[in-house]
Design an enzyme around this catalytic site. Structure first.
Site, PDB file in Angstrom:
ATOM      1  N   ASP A  41       0.848  -1.199   0.000  1.00  0.00           N
ATOM      2  CA  ASP A  41       0.000   0.000   0.000  1.00  0.00           C
ATOM      3  C   ASP A  41       0.882   1.247   0.000  1.00  0.00           C
ATOM      4  O   ASP A  41       1.630   1.490   0.940  1.00  0.00           O
ATOM      5  CB  ASP A  41      -0.891   0.011   1.248  1.00  0.00           C
ATOM      6  N   TYR A  46       2.798   9.822  -0.146  1.00  0.00           N
ATOM      7  CA  TYR A  46       3.890   9.288   0.664  1.00  0.00           C
ATOM      8  C   TYR A  46       5.266   9.572   0.042  1.00  0.00           C
ATOM      9  O   TYR A  46       6.289   9.447   0.708  1.00  0.00           O
ATOM     10  CB  TYR A  46       3.761   7.769   0.894  1.00  0.00           C
ATOM     11  N   LYS A  71      -2.576   5.942  -4.430  1.00  0.00           N
ATOM     12  CA  LYS A  71      -3.738   6.819  -4.180  1.00  0.00           C
ATOM     13  C   LYS A  71      -3.517   8.201  -4.768  1.00  0.00           C
ATOM     14  O   LYS A  71      -2.400   8.732  -4.718  1.00  0.00           O
ATOM     15  CB  LYS A  71      -3.987   6.954  -2.668  1.00  0.00           C
ATOM     16  N   HIS A 104      -7.613   9.406  -2.427  1.00  0.00           N
ATOM     17  CA  HIS A 104      -7.090   9.335  -1.057  1.00  0.00           C
ATOM     18  C   HIS A 104      -8.064   9.935  -0.035  1.00  0.00           C
ATOM     19  O   HIS A 104      -8.281   9.358   1.035  1.00  0.00           O
ATOM     20  CB  HIS A 104      -5.738  10.066  -0.995  1.00  0.00           C
TER      21      HIS A 104
HETATM   22  P1  NAD Z   1      -0.359   1.061  12.076  1.00  0.00           P
HETATM   23  O1  NAD Z   1      -1.611   0.943  12.858  1.00  0.00           O
HETATM   24  O2  NAD Z   1      -0.054   0.050  11.041  1.00  0.00           O
HETATM   25  O3  NAD Z   1       0.815   1.139  13.156  1.00  0.00           O
HETATM   26  C1  NAD Z   1       2.136   1.246  12.760  1.00  0.00           C
HETATM   27  C2  NAD Z   1       3.059   1.351  13.987  1.00  0.00           C
HETATM   28  O4  NAD Z   1       2.805   0.291  14.904  1.00  0.00           O
HETATM   29  C3  NAD Z   1       4.518   1.150  13.529  1.00  0.00           C
HETATM   30  O5  NAD Z   1       5.104   2.391  13.264  1.00  0.00           O
HETATM   31  C4  NAD Z   1       5.156   0.444  14.692  1.00  0.00           C
HETATM   32  O6  NAD Z   1       5.651   1.429  15.574  1.00  0.00           O
HETATM   33  C5  NAD Z   1       4.027  -0.255  15.386  1.00  0.00           C
HETATM   34  N1  NAD Z   1       4.019  -1.722  15.109  1.00  0.00           N
HETATM   35  C6  NAD Z   1       3.702  -2.347  13.945  1.00  0.00           C
HETATM   36  N2  NAD Z   1       3.742  -3.686  14.104  1.00  0.00           N
HETATM   37  C7  NAD Z   1       4.079  -3.914  15.385  1.00  0.00           C
HETATM   38  C8  NAD Z   1       4.266  -5.102  16.164  1.00  0.00           C
HETATM   39  N3  NAD Z   1       4.079  -6.304  15.634  1.00  0.00           N
HETATM   40  N4  NAD Z   1       4.638  -4.953  17.450  1.00  0.00           N
HETATM   41  C9  NAD Z   1       4.809  -3.740  18.011  1.00  0.00           C
HETATM   42  N5  NAD Z   1       4.640  -2.577  17.346  1.00  0.00           N
HETATM   43  C10 NAD Z   1       4.282  -2.668  16.042  1.00  0.00           C
HETATM   44  O7  NAD Z   1      -0.322   2.551  11.504  1.00  0.00           O
HETATM   45  P2  NAD Z   1      -0.133   3.302  10.119  1.00  0.00           P
HETATM   46  O8  NAD Z   1       1.235   3.190   9.590  1.00  0.00           O
HETATM   47  O9  NAD Z   1      -0.682   4.644  10.368  1.00  0.00           O
HETATM   48  O10 NAD Z   1      -1.144   2.568   9.117  1.00  0.00           O
HETATM   49  C11 NAD Z   1      -0.760   1.490   8.285  1.00  0.00           C
HETATM   50  C12 NAD Z   1      -0.825   1.882   6.811  1.00  0.00           C
HETATM   51  O11 NAD Z   1      -2.109   2.388   6.492  1.00  0.00           O
HETATM   52  C13 NAD Z   1       0.120   3.016   6.431  1.00  0.00           C
HETATM   53  O12 NAD Z   1       1.452   2.603   6.324  1.00  0.00           O
HETATM   54  C14 NAD Z   1      -0.501   3.450   5.123  1.00  0.00           C
HETATM   55  O13 NAD Z   1      -0.105   2.565   4.095  1.00  0.00           O
HETATM   56  C15 NAD Z   1      -1.994   3.313   5.421  1.00  0.00           C
HETATM   57  N6  NAD Z   1      -2.645   4.584   5.820  1.00  0.00           N
HETATM   58  C16 NAD Z   1      -3.593   5.117   5.004  1.00  0.00           C
HETATM   59  C17 NAD Z   1      -4.243   6.299   5.341  1.00  0.00           C
HETATM   60  C18 NAD Z   1      -5.291   6.846   4.433  1.00  0.00           C
HETATM   61  O14 NAD Z   1      -5.716   8.000   4.618  1.00  0.00           O
HETATM   62  N7  NAD Z   1      -5.752   6.116   3.453  1.00  0.00           N
HETATM   63  C19 NAD Z   1      -3.924   6.966   6.533  1.00  0.00           C
HETATM   64  C20 NAD Z   1      -2.953   6.394   7.364  1.00  0.00           C
HETATM   65  C21 NAD Z   1      -2.333   5.197   7.009  1.00  0.00           C
END
Ligand code: NAD
Length: 274
Positions: A41, A46, A71, A104
């Site tokens: 994704d 980004y 997106k 997006h």
């Molecule tokens: P997420 O909920 O995936 O959390 C990520 C954080 O959790 C990491 O930085 C890490 O610190 C921690 N983590 C991950 N795996 C772990 C584990 N197994 N143990 C302990 N800690 C752990 O948050 P995110 O990055 O905000 O969301 C995931 C993806 O969603 C993004 O990378 C992006 O691709 C997408 N996204 C899209 C939008 C949108 O508007 N469409 C907005 C935000 C994110």
């Protein structure tokens, strides 16, 4: 690898790798593909599409085996801008198609609130065959209804904020009614829900990590997840979700953590301006 069917006729792997704010995207993407992930994704916003493309090439996994989502950025909703930005995305990714292209954000307070025209441009891109499926992100029920009413074409996917403290069920049920696959962004609540006593209790019961419990909860609700991690061990953990399952009672206890509007971490789609 479990996949869900899309209304485009293609299908989407239920577990993806989120690339937002990855430091060395190419290395992380190659690592993710090496661990078995087949869904990536990214987004124009980004600024890492080139890294995603490079990671795919470095991994040695054939492009055709990888599901790539990007997106449309907030500043390029107008027709010609959108088409040009899509061309740039393909060039950056080093591919001649994406598996999924999403708007997006709906931006109802910009462009005269005309996200329906943006959707028509997405349909034009889908028609060209260069996006195998098109969908939306952060669309509230009234936004989804407007697209369906005005164009008769239902988005394949709605990527929205969902995690235990913010179940976002009103948007999810609207998507279910229309056969739209829900993708949960920030599925882990960015890590802030790992210390929740209920999550910990279920994790202890299942001998799984809090992250695995939360991700498995999403899978059992039927949503796609795109967790992000930059640590190999965590990436592996986030992909290893099929050796255990939550009972109905455990599912209900996690679902009961929903805090409604107070649980939202990101912007509200009605007011977000990009
Ligand atoms: P997420 O909920 O995936 O959390 C990520 C954080 O959790 C990491 O930085 C890490 O610190 C921690 N983590 C991950 N795996 C772990 C584990 N197994 N143990 C302990 N800690 C752990 O948050 P995110 O990055 O905000 O969301 C995931 C993806 O969603 C993004 O990378 C992006 O691709 C997408 N996204 C899209 C939008 C949108 O508007 N469409 C907005 C935000 C994110």
């Amino acid at each position: 690898m479990s996949t869900l069917p899309l209304n485009s006729g293609t299908s989407i792997p239920q577990i993806g790798y989120g690339t937002y704010a990855t430091e060395d995207t190419a290395t992380m993407v190659a690592e993710a593909l090496g661990l078995g992930y087949r869904h990536l994704d990214t987004a124009q916003m980004y600024g890492n599409e080139a890294g995603v493309g490079e990671g795919v090439r470095r991994s040695g996994v054939d492009r055709s085996e990888v599901f790539i989502t990007t997106k449309l950025d907030n500043d390029v909703h107008r027709h010609d801008d959108a088409l040009e930005s899509f061309d740039r995305s393909l060039r950056a990714l080093g591919t001649d198609y994406v598996d999924l292209f999403l708007i997006h954000w709906p931006l109802p307070t910009r462009y005269g609130g005309d996200f329906v025209s943006t959707w028509r441009t997405m349909l034009e891109i889908a028609e060209s065959g260069r996006a195998k499926a098109v969908g939306v992100s952060n669309f509230e029920p009234e936004h989804v209804e407007a697209l369906v009413r005005e164009t008769g074409v239902v988005p394949a996917v709605n990527q929205i904020e969902v995690h235990p403290y913010f179940a976002n069920d009103a948007v999810r049920s609207c998507c279910r009614e229309h056969g739209i696959v829900v993708e949960a962004w920030s599925p882990l609540g960015r890590g802030d829900e790992f210390d929740d006593p209920t999550v910990r209790e279920v994790a202890d019961q299942l001998d799984a990590s809090p992250a695995q419990v939360i991700l498995r909860w999403h899978l059992q609700r039927g949503d796609v997840i795109i967790p992000k991690s930059s640590t190999r061990e965590r990436m592996r953990e986030n992909f290893d979700l099929h050796s255990f399952q939550l009972s109905d009672e455990q599912m209900s206890s996690i679902t009961a953590l929903d805090r409604g509007a107070d649980g939202r971490r990101g912007a509200h789609p009605d007011t977000f301006t990009g």
